[in-house]
Design a protein around this motif. Structure first.
Motif, PDB file in Angstrom:
ATOM      1  N   LEU A  22      10.657 -23.939 -18.298  1.00 50.93           N
ATOM      2  CA  LEU A  22      10.275 -22.614 -17.821  1.00 50.93           C
ATOM      3  C   LEU A  22      11.112 -21.534 -18.496  1.00 50.93           C
ATOM      4  O   LEU A  22      10.590 -20.505 -18.916  1.00 50.93           O
ATOM      5  CB  LEU A  22      10.406 -22.544 -16.297  1.00 50.93           C
ATOM      6  N   ARG A  23      12.420 -21.774 -18.637  1.00 51.35           N
ATOM      7  CA  ARG A  23      13.276 -20.752 -19.243  1.00 51.35           C
ATOM      8  C   ARG A  23      12.872 -20.458 -20.683  1.00 51.35           C
ATOM      9  O   ARG A  23      13.009 -19.330 -21.152  1.00 51.35           O
ATOM     10  CB  ARG A  23      14.742 -21.148 -19.161  1.00 51.35           C
ATOM     11  N   VAL A  88       3.355 -16.065 -18.449  1.00 50.24           N
ATOM     12  CA  VAL A  88       3.977 -17.391 -18.493  1.00 50.24           C
ATOM     13  C   VAL A  88       2.938 -18.450 -18.125  1.00 50.24           C
ATOM     14  O   VAL A  88       2.820 -19.483 -18.792  1.00 50.24           O
ATOM     15  CB  VAL A  88       5.213 -17.457 -17.569  1.00 50.24           C
ATOM     16  N   ARG A  89       2.155 -18.184 -17.077  1.00 47.89           N
ATOM     17  CA  ARG A  89       1.100 -19.125 -16.676  1.00 47.89           C
ATOM     18  C   ARG A  89       0.108 -19.344 -17.812  1.00 47.89           C
ATOM     19  O   ARG A  89      -0.256 -20.476 -18.118  1.00 47.89           O
ATOM     20  CB  ARG A  89       0.362 -18.618 -15.438  1.00 47.89           C
ATOM     21  N   LEU A  92       1.645 -21.489 -20.462  1.00 49.97           N
ATOM     22  CA  LEU A  92       1.796 -22.877 -20.037  1.00 49.97           C
ATOM     23  C   LEU A  92       0.467 -23.615 -19.957  1.00 49.97           C
ATOM     24  O   LEU A  92       0.407 -24.812 -20.210  1.00 49.97           O
ATOM     25  CB  LEU A  92       2.495 -22.945 -18.675  1.00 49.97           C
TER      26      LEU A  92
END
Length: 130
Positions: A22-23, A88-89, A92
């Motif tokens: 995540l980072r 971010v979603r 990903l």
């Protein structure tokens, strides 16, 4: 960190595919936003009240920033937290549709399918399956 002191860029999922940390994704999104604004690390770091080195480490996925630091960097970039999380979603999921459903609609066998659910903003909520 790996046993050699190098950052772990991703982890292996049980199916063998690599899963990014995540980072790492958060850092990539923040860096993209900063570069889109043609701003330097020094400018954003100053506005967010963090060191240039620390912001650089966040952008490269080397540091796991606190929620307060993420908020400060987002404020510096005029980037809403919800927009950061949405980007971010998207990164990903590779742009795949994400299904969210709030509440349930009870169905009986003899009844036809329910009408589309209306959102509070007036549009239809479309549910997709992958």
């Amino acid at each position: 960190m790996s046993s050699y002191g190098e950052p772990m860029a991703d982890l292996r999922h049980t199916d063998g595919h690599r899963r990014p940390l995540l980072r790492t994704v958060v850092g990539e999104v923040l860096r993209r936003r900063r570069l889109e604004q043609h701003r330097t690390l020094a400018e954003v770091a100053r506005d967010a009240n963090v060191s240039v080195q620390y912001l650089s480490e966040i952008e490269r996925g080397l540091k796991e920033p606190s929620s307060e630091i993420v908020a400060a960097v987002c404020d510096s970039l005029s980037f809403e937290l919800v927009d950061l999380l949405d980007q971010v979603r998207q990164d990903l999921t590779g742009g795949r549709a994400t299904v969210l459903r709030f509440g349930t609609v009870p169905l009986r066998r003899a009844e036809p399918a329910p009408a589309p659910i209306r959102s509070r903003r007036g549009g239809d909520v479309v549910l997709l399956a992958a």
